[in-house]
Design a protein around this motif. Sequence first.
Motif, PDB file in Angstrom:
ATOM      1  N   ILE A  45       0.848  -1.187   0.000  1.00  0.00           N
ATOM      2  CA  ILE A  45       0.000   0.000   0.000  1.00  0.00           C
ATOM      3  C   ILE A  45       0.883   1.236   0.000  1.00  0.00           C
ATOM      4  O   ILE A  45       1.827   1.332   0.787  1.00  0.00           O
ATOM      5  N   ARG A  46       0.584   2.180  -0.875  1.00  0.00           N
ATOM      6  CA  ARG A  46       1.450   3.340  -1.073  1.00  0.00           C
ATOM      7  C   ARG A  46       1.721   4.085   0.229  1.00  0.00           C
ATOM      8  O   ARG A  46       2.848   4.461   0.528  1.00  0.00           O
ATOM      9  N   SER A  47       0.678   4.314   1.019  1.00  0.00           N
ATOM     10  CA  SER A  47       0.835   5.101   2.239  1.00  0.00           C
ATOM     11  C   SER A  47       1.697   4.397   3.277  1.00  0.00           C
ATOM     12  O   SER A  47       2.206   5.038   4.199  1.00  0.00           O
ATOM     13  N   LYS A  48       1.860   3.053   3.147  1.00  0.00           N
ATOM     14  CA  LYS A  48       2.660   2.302   4.105  1.00  0.00           C
ATOM     15  C   LYS A  48       4.111   2.146   3.664  1.00  0.00           C
ATOM     16  O   LYS A  48       4.944   1.661   4.431  1.00  0.00           O
ATOM     17  N   THR A  49       4.399   2.541   2.425  1.00  0.00           N
ATOM     18  CA  THR A  49       5.740   2.294   1.889  1.00  0.00           C
ATOM     19  C   THR A  49       6.491   3.552   1.488  1.00  0.00           C
ATOM     20  O   THR A  49       7.705   3.513   1.327  1.00  0.00           O
ATOM     21  N   ARG A  50       5.776   4.675   1.325  1.00  0.00           N
ATOM     22  CA  ARG A  50       6.447   5.903   0.876  1.00  0.00           C
ATOM     23  C   ARG A  50       6.219   7.016   1.888  1.00  0.00           C
ATOM     24  O   ARG A  50       5.092   7.281   2.280  1.00  0.00           O
ATOM     25  N   ASN A  51       7.296   7.684   2.282  1.00  0.00           N
ATOM     26  CA  ASN A  51       7.164   8.744   3.278  1.00  0.00           C
ATOM     27  C   ASN A  51       8.324   9.731   3.171  1.00  0.00           C
ATOM     28  O   ASN A  51       8.812  10.236   4.182  1.00  0.00           O
ATOM     29  N   LYS A  52       8.772   9.990   1.937  1.00  0.00           N
ATOM     30  CA  LYS A  52       9.939  10.855   1.772  1.00  0.00           C
ATOM     31  C   LYS A  52       9.578  12.244   1.255  1.00  0.00           C
ATOM     32  O   LYS A  52       9.946  13.253   1.855  1.00  0.00           O
ATOM     33  N   SER A  53       8.867  12.327   0.147  1.00  0.00           N
ATOM     34  CA  SER A  53       8.566  13.615  -0.473  1.00  0.00           C
ATOM     35  C   SER A  53       7.373  14.282   0.193  1.00  0.00           C
ATOM     36  O   SER A  53       6.635  13.674   0.981  1.00  0.00           O
ATOM     37  N   LEU A  54       7.173  15.564  -0.137  1.00  0.00           N
ATOM     38  CA  LEU A  54       6.033  16.314   0.396  1.00  0.00           C
ATOM     39  C   LEU A  54       4.715  15.705  -0.074  1.00  0.00           C
ATOM     40  O   LEU A  54       3.749  15.615   0.694  1.00  0.00           O
ATOM     41  N   ILE A  55       4.693  15.249  -1.336  1.00  0.00           N
ATOM     42  CA  ILE A  55       3.487  14.614  -1.867  1.00  0.00           C
ATOM     43  C   ILE A  55       3.164  13.345  -1.084  1.00  0.00           C
ATOM     44  O   ILE A  55       2.002  13.066  -0.776  1.00  0.00           O
ATOM     45  N   ASP A  56       4.218  12.588  -0.748  1.00  0.00           N
ATOM     46  CA  ASP A  56       4.007  11.377   0.046  1.00  0.00           C
ATOM     47  C   ASP A  56       3.381  11.702   1.397  1.00  0.00           C
ATOM     48  O   ASP A  56       2.457  11.014   1.857  1.00  0.00           O
ATOM     49  N   LYS A  57       3.891  12.752   2.038  1.00  0.00           N
ATOM     50  CA  LYS A  57       3.390  13.120   3.371  1.00  0.00           C
ATOM     51  C   LYS A  57       1.931  13.579   3.294  1.00  0.00           C
ATOM     52  O   LYS A  57       1.115  13.242   4.167  1.00  0.00           O
TER      53      LYS A  57
END
Length: 553
Positions: A45-57
């Motif tokens: 799941i995207r929200s569980k694997t990406r947390n680097k960029s502003l868009i991710d946050k």
Amino acid sequence: MEKIICACGHENPAGTKLCEKCGRPLTEQEQKSKVVDMRYDGIAIRSKTRNKSLIDKIWNFFSSVKVGVSLIIINLVAASIGTIFPQEFYVNVSSIADKATYYEETYGSLGKLYYSLGFADIYSSWWFQILVGLLGISIIVASIDRGIPLHKSLKNQRVKRHESFMKRQRIVAEGPITDGDASKTLDLIEDKMKKLKYNVRREGSAILAERGRFARYGPYINHLGLIIFLLGVMLRMLPGFYIDESIWIREGETRAVPGMEGYFLENEKFILELHDNDPTESQVQQGVNVVAKNYQTDVKLYKQSDDAVAGQAENLELVKEYSIRVNHPLQHEGYSFYQMDFRLNEIKTMIFNLTNKETGESLGEVSIDLTNPQDEYVIDDKTKISLLGYYPGFSGFKDGVPQTATPTPNNPAFIFKMTTPETPDGEMSFVAIRQTIEPNGENKYKMQFKSVETRNMSGLTVHKDKTIPILIVGGIIFMLGVAIGSYWNHRRIWVEQLQDGTIRLAAHTNKNWFSIKKDLNALTEHVSLPKYIDQLDEAAGSEQNEKEGDNTL
């Protein structure tokens, strides 16, 4: 992000818990777990694997269940506060200033704050629309974040699964068949599962029997309906989608219809009919002296021609005549005119006699139309009345200047200048109901009240709502999603026959484990499969035995 390569050679996206091909646990947590997490079939799941960029946050913020629940609570609390005092739509005042004054005078400083913050018209306030918009964004992001990967996983699921996947399901079984021909076991299983209305796929010695996959989409159908519903709510802010205006119109008056450009409405007559019988005891206790049988407004609806000046009651073409009654609105092109209120005996015209105070002789009569007073009323060549000031809702003096509280003529007052042959320079007089002031000293003439003409006034509501079909569709889809998610379940049974004839079985459902156990009982009875176990029930029993042992010690 780096992909995770399973022992079977399949490349899985980062964050995958169970191999997309064979089902092997890929994370340490799943490898240690007795029963794997099958909520999203172990997908990434995207929200569980990406947390680097502003868009991710930003994405992770709106995809959070806690954020979604918090926004729902905030919207509900705000809407609830909007019910403490009446919404301004139900307040019978004409202007914005009057509405602000009404809330302050009726409810004090709390009412003033209530109006200032926009709670008096909460569903049209900009901040409430922002809250609704944020909730809509949260639902959309959460649905995409989880729904699309889940759909891909369910669509591409494999029939044959690894031993570690099978043994980590909640319901498992392994062993030889207790009776019958082992070579026909898979054929019997396939036949029975089809009779139980399962969709059966077979690859070699493995079978996947699946039923009710659509139940997994119930929450997302629910979300879709809610998004459509919220869209309908927000569309009400756009011009032309939602109109809910009030109009007070007097008998004989023609007024432009608010929110309905180019249309005018004429009030021909207001009719109030009362019941002949006396009020009941309960009505008397409530202060009701008479009971209305019918109140209606006979109207004419006009449309302005294209070459007419906008807003001016000219070049009007009659569209419809109708008697508007309670629950019987006038309807035209999606607009509805409802009878909401009325006011009886509003002063229309006041008639005065210009009278000599000593002799009582009248020099003539003056009729003043309170909705359209003239500046001057001529009786003859040497006698006239000049209207220097008109105060329809006279409320007293401030610094010696008369004040008016409302534009409605409920307590009219006038400043007259009376010119007669005996008083060519004119005499000044302030005249109100039961009050006359002569600022320049004793006058020789006075404006003596003679009579009044009254008329009734109707309170109508102009309503148009293009969002109703959108709200209905959204509501139907929402309830469909609730029904699917509540009353159906997704059942899967994996069966594999090993080379030595041993049967390995695993089963999973997203809810209602009783239903899948019932199907397994029917299957076991038909094929004589090894007895299955519920690993969670077994674990709970072991834990209970350990506790009882500790208590014994």
